[in-house]
Design a protein around this motif. Structure first.
Motif, PDB file in Angstrom:
ATOM      1  N   THR A  48       0.814  -1.218   0.000  1.00 12.49           N
ATOM      2  CA  THR A  48       0.000   0.000   0.000  1.00 12.49           C
ATOM      3  C   THR A  48       0.845   1.265   0.000  1.00 12.49           C
ATOM      4  O   THR A  48       0.398   2.319  -0.469  1.00 12.49           O
ATOM      5  N   GLN A  59     -12.141   0.462   3.607  1.00 12.18           N
ATOM      6  CA  GLN A  59     -12.204  -0.961   3.296  1.00 12.18           C
ATOM      7  C   GLN A  59     -11.523  -1.243   1.966  1.00 12.18           C
ATOM      8  O   GLN A  59     -10.868  -2.278   1.783  1.00 12.18           O
ATOM      9  N   CYS A  62      -7.669  -2.030   2.175  1.00 12.88           N
ATOM     10  CA  CYS A  62      -7.326  -3.410   2.556  1.00 12.88           C
ATOM     11  C   CYS A  62      -7.702  -4.392   1.448  1.00 12.88           C
ATOM     12  O   CYS A  62      -6.964  -5.345   1.171  1.00 12.88           O
ATOM     13  N   PRO A  86      -1.657  -3.905   5.058  1.00 16.85           N
ATOM     14  CA  PRO A  86      -2.648  -3.853   6.125  1.00 16.85           C
ATOM     15  C   PRO A  86      -3.717  -4.921   5.899  1.00 16.85           C
ATOM     16  O   PRO A  86      -4.080  -5.207   4.762  1.00 16.85           O
ATOM     17  N   ILE A  87      -4.209  -5.518   6.973  1.00 16.74           N
ATOM     18  CA  ILE A  87      -5.323  -6.460   6.854  1.00 16.74           C
ATOM     19  C   ILE A  87      -6.378  -6.086   7.893  1.00 16.74           C
ATOM     20  O   ILE A  87      -6.069  -5.478   8.928  1.00 16.74           O
ATOM     21  N   ARG A  88      -7.619  -6.444   7.622  1.00 16.38           N
ATOM     22  CA  ARG A  88      -8.720  -6.121   8.527  1.00 16.38           C
ATOM     23  C   ARG A  88      -9.270  -7.406   9.127  1.00 16.38           C
ATOM     24  O   ARG A  88      -9.613  -8.340   8.397  1.00 16.38           O
ATOM     25  N   VAL A  93      -7.909  -2.856  11.970  1.00 16.32           N
ATOM     26  CA  VAL A  93      -6.865  -2.922  10.948  1.00 16.32           C
ATOM     27  C   VAL A  93      -5.537  -3.233  11.628  1.00 16.32           C
ATOM     28  O   VAL A  93      -5.197  -2.646  12.661  1.00 16.32           O
TER      29      VAL A  93
END
Length: 670
Positions: A48, A59, A62, A86-88, A93
Motif C-alpha cells: 500500500t 475498506q 485493505c 494492512p489487513i482487517r 486494521v
C-alpha cells in the motif's frame, strides 16, 4: 555446511499507487530469483505504501492490498518472500507481514508494538496484536493463520519483528529466541534522520547476537508520501556479526542486499547460550533450500559514510533524493526557485542540481530520462548541465534596495550550474502598490512609520512572478524559508514562504551556512564541489528589504544565528523554561556574548515563537530530517493563541534582577 542465501529487498513506493508498487515488488522478487535467493524480506506496508494515513480506514485499501497480494503470489516460485500490507480482522486494521512460500500464502505475522511518537501516528490507524495470540483469516476459499506466528520452513524457523517491535526494551526477538528461531526478518518503514543508521545497525547487530539468529532488515526508499524520507537502509547480521549493509539514498526503484548465512554457526551460538527453550507451535511449511557454496560476505561502509562528514553528506543526499522523488511523483516538469543570492535559495538551487547529478551518476543519462519520461523537454539533453537548464529555473527579483553583491551572487551560481536564469526588476510593481495604498489612506508611507509593511510588500510582490513561472512550466515552486526563520516568524507570508514544498524548513541557518561552505570547498563525496557558491559564502545574510544605506543585517534584526539555534534547541526541542535557557546559554556562550545580550535574545525568541505559530501552520510542507522539526502537521504542535510565555519570562526577569550577575545594574528592560 548448512548455508542459505537471503536478501533484504528495498523498494521506492508511493501510497495507494497500486500498479507501480506492485511492479517494484515483483521486479525485486524476480531479481532475487535470478540471484538464487531462498528467503527475501521486503519492507513494511510495501504493497500500500506506509504513508496512506486515514485511507487505512477505507475498506477498499485493505481489499486492494489483498488483490495485489494475490498477483504477487504467482511470482514466488522456488522462493520464500515476506511482503507488508494492512489487513482487517473483526473491524480492526492490523499491520501485517505476509509470508509467501513457493506460490502459496502461508500466514500473516502481525505487528505487536505501534510507533506513536514523532512523525508516527500508527495507533490512529492500527491495532497492536496481543503477544501469543493467534487466529485465522479467510481469503476466498482458503483460511490462513494470523497473529503471533513462527514459520518452520523444513526445519528452519523464521520469525518477525516489524519495525517498532525492534525499538522497544522488551522486544519480541527474545520470545522468538526462546522458541528456537533461526532467522528474524524485520520489514520496516524507518524514516530518515541524521545519524539514525548507526542506531539501526546496533538494533540489528545486537539483536542477532542476543538472540543467536540471522537478522534481515529491509527499509523503504525515497520520498514516499511528501514529508518523510526513507534512506533504503538494508542490512543482514548473524550471531553478532554484521554481514552486509546496503546502499543508501539510491535513485533506483528497487535493489537487493544479499548475504549467505550459516545455520550451523547460528545454532552453535544458541547451544552455547544454554537457555531453556520454551515449546513453540510453528506453522509448518515445506520448502526445498538449495545447496549453496560458501561465499565471503563483505561488510563495508560506503566511502562517503566513512569520510567524517556524515551529516553534511546525509543532508545533501536525503534532500536531493526527496526533491527528485517529489518532482516525479507529482509529475512536475522542474523546479522554480526565487534566487535572491542568499544562503537559503542558493542551497535549494544547489540541492536540485545535486539531485540531477547523483541520479545521472547512478542510473546514467538514459536511466535518468526514463525515470522522468513524461518530461519531453529533457529527452534530447546530452549531459547534466543541459538537464539543469531544462529542469531548474531561477529568478532574481531586484528592487532599489537590492545590492550588486546579491545580484552577482545569484548570477554566478546560476551560471556555474547552468540553470535557466531570469533577472527581473520589480521596483515598479512595489511603487505601484505603494501608490495605490497611499491614495486610499490619504498619506505617504515612510520607513519611520511603516517599516514592516514596506519590507513585506517587496517580498510579497516577488511571489506572483515566481508562481507564474512555475505555472507556465508546470513546475514546482520551492519555498526558501529555513527553520531559524520559522521559529521566530522572520518570513513574509505569501512572499518568501510561497511554494509547494519547503525543502530546508527543518534546517537551522547557522548550520546551513556551514554546509554551503563545505559544498563549495570539500564537496559531495569529496569530488562534487560547487564553485558558484563562492560569492554567496562571502556575504553577510540580509533580507535587503530596507534602503541600502540602512545596511540591513539579519542577525541584527534577530540575534546571532548560533545563539538563536542554541536557544531554539533548549526552548523547543528540550522544553526548557526561559530561566533554564539563560543558565544554559551562560554556560555555552561564556566569554562570547554579554549576559544582557543573552537575556534580551531569550525574551525575543520566546515572544516571537509564541506569536508566530499561525505562520508555521501555513508553511509549505517540509522534509523531516531530525528531532528539531517545527512542522505542526508532522512533528511539533503548539497553540496558535497562547499566553506567550508571560509568566515564564517574568520568572526569568526576577531571577536576573536578584542574581547579582552581570555588569549591568538595575532592572533589565523588556
Amino acid at each position: 555446511m548448512n548455508l542459505i542465501k537471503v536478501a533484504a529487498g528495498v523498494v521506492n513506493q508511493t501510497p495507494l499507487a497500486w500498479n507501480s508498487n506492485k511492479k517494484n515488488i515483483i521486479d525485486c522478487i524476480e531479481e532475487a530469483k535470478n540471484q538464487d535467493i531462498s528467503l527475501l524480506c521486503l519492507p513494511e506496508l510495501c504493497i500500500t505504501g506506509y504513508g496512506c494515513e486515514d485511507m487505512f480506514f477505507a475498506q477498499s485499501t485493505c481489499d486492494s492490498a489483498l488483490d495485489i497480494l494475490e498477483d504477487i503470489v504467482s511470482h514466488t516460485s522456488s522462493i520464500a518472500v515476506c511482503v507488508g500490507l494492512p489487513i482487517r480482522i473483526s473491524n480492526h486494521v492490523y499491520n501485517a507481514a505476509c509470508l509467501i512460500v513457493n506460490k502459496q500464502i502461508r500466514g500473516f505475522a502481525l505487528k505487536k508494538n505501534l510507533a506513536n511518537n514523532g512523525i508516527h501516528y500508527e495507533t490512529r490507524w492500527f491495532q497492536a496484536w496481543p503477544v501469543g495470540e493467534r487466529t485465522e483469516m479467510r481469503i476466498g476459499e482458503f483460511t490462513y493463520p494470523v497473529g503471533d506466528l513462527i514459520f518452520d520452513l523444513s526445519g528452519v524457523k523464521v520469525g518477525f519483528e516489524i519495525c517498532e517491535d525492534a525499538w522497544i526494551a522488551n522486544r519480541p526477538g527474545r520470545d522468538l529466541y526462546l522458541q528456537g528461531c533461526d532467522i528474524i526478518m524485520n520489514p520496516t518503514a524507518s524514516h530518515f534522520s541524521f545519524f539514525k543508521t548507526q542506531t539501526r545497525e546496533r538494533l540489528v547487530q545486537d539483536g542477532s547476537r542476543a538472540f543467536g539468529v540471522a537478522y534481515i532488515y529491509a527499509n523503504l526508499l525515497g520520498n514516499e508520501a511528501g514529508r518523510a524520507i526513507f534512506d533504503g537502509d538494508a542490512m543482514i547480521a548473524q550471531a553478532g556479526e554484521m554481514l552486509v549493509s546496503g546502499t543508501r539514498f539510491s535513485y533506483k526503484d528497487h535493489y537487493l542486499t544479499t548475504a549467505v548465512i550459516d545455520l550451523d554457526k547460528i545454532r552453535l551460538e544458541q547451544l552455547q547460550n544454554r537457555l531453556t527453550f520454551k515449546a513453540s507451535n510453528p506453522v509448518q511449511v515445506l520448502f526445498d533450500f538449495p545447496e549453496i557454496a560458501p561465499v565471503k560476505n563483505i561488510y563495508a561502509l560506503e566511502s562517503w559514510e566513512a569520510n567524517g562528514k556524515q551529516k553534511e553528506e546525509e543532508f545533501a543526499r536525503a534532500i536531493a533524493l526527496a526533491l527528485f522523488d517529489y518532482l516525479r511523483k507529482s509529475r512536475s516538469n522542474g523546479w522554480v526557485i526565487s534566487l535572491s543570492g542568499g544562503a537559503d535559495s542558493s542551497a535549494i538551487t544547489a540541492l536540485c542540481y545535486l539531485a540531477i547529478d547523483m541520479c545521472v551518476a547512478e542510473l546514467g543519462l538514459d536511466g535518468f530520462k526514463k525515470k522522468l519520461s513524461y518530461i519531453k523537454q529533457i529527452q534530447n539533453c546530452k549531459d547534466v548541465k543541459e538537464l539543469s537548464a531544462a529542469l531548474i529555473t531561477n529568478v532574481y527579483q531586484g528592487t532599489q534596495n537590492s545590492s550588486t553583491a546579491t545580484r552577482h551572487s545569484a548570477t554566478s551560481l546560476a551560471k556555474d550550474l547552468n540553470t535557466t536564469f531570469y533577472d527581473i526588476d520589480i521596483n515598479g510593481l512595489v511603487e505601484t502598490y505603494k501608490g495605490l495604498i497611499q491614495g486610499a489612506i490619504g498619506r505617504d508611507l515612510s520607513w519611520q512609520t511603516d517599516d514592516i509593511a514596506l519590507q513585506n510588500i517587496q517580498a510579497r510582490v516577488r511571489s506572483p512572478s515566481a508562481w507564474l513561472l512555475a505555472n507556465i512550466n508546470n513546475a514546482l515552486l520551492l519555498s526558501t524559508s529555513n527553520r531559524s526563520e520559522a521559529s521566530v516568524g522572520y518570513a513574509t507570508m505569501d512572499g518568501d514562504t510561497s511554494g509547494s514544498i519547503s525543502p530546508i524548513a527543518g534546517i537551522d541557518k547557522h548550520w546551513l551556512r556551514h554546509w554551503l561552505r563545505w559544498l563549495e570547498n570539500t564537496g559531495l563525496g569529496g569530488t562534487v564541489k560547487i564553485a558558484g557558491l563562492n560569492a554567496m559564502n562571502n556575504l553577510q545574510p540580509t533580507a535587503e528589504l530596507r534602503p541600502l544605506e540602512a545596511k540591513q543585517i539579519d542577525e541584527e534584526d534577530l540575534m546571532p544565528y548560533d545563539l538563536l539555534n542554541a536557544i531554539e534547541t533548549a526552548a523547543i526541542r528540550d522544553k526548557k523554561s526561559p530561566k533554564d535557557c539563560l543558565l544554559i546559554m551562560e554556560m555555552e556562550f561564556e566569554g562570547i556574548y554579554e549576559r544582557e545580550k543573552l537575556v534580551m535574545s531569550i525574551e525575543r525568541f520566546f515572544k516571537l515563537f509564541a506569536r508566530n505559530q499561525w505562520k508555521r501552520e501555513r508553511y509549505a510542507p517540509s522534509f523531516h530530517v531530525d528531532d528539531r522539526n517545527l512542522d505542526p502537521r508532522s512533528w511539533l504542535r503548539f497553540p496558535i493563541l497562547s499566553g506567550g510565555f508571560e509568566k515564564e519570562l517574568t520568572e526569568m526577569k526576577d531571577y536576573v534582577e536578584h542574581s547579582g550577575k552581570g555588569k549591568r545594574k538595575g532592572k533589565i528592560g523588556f
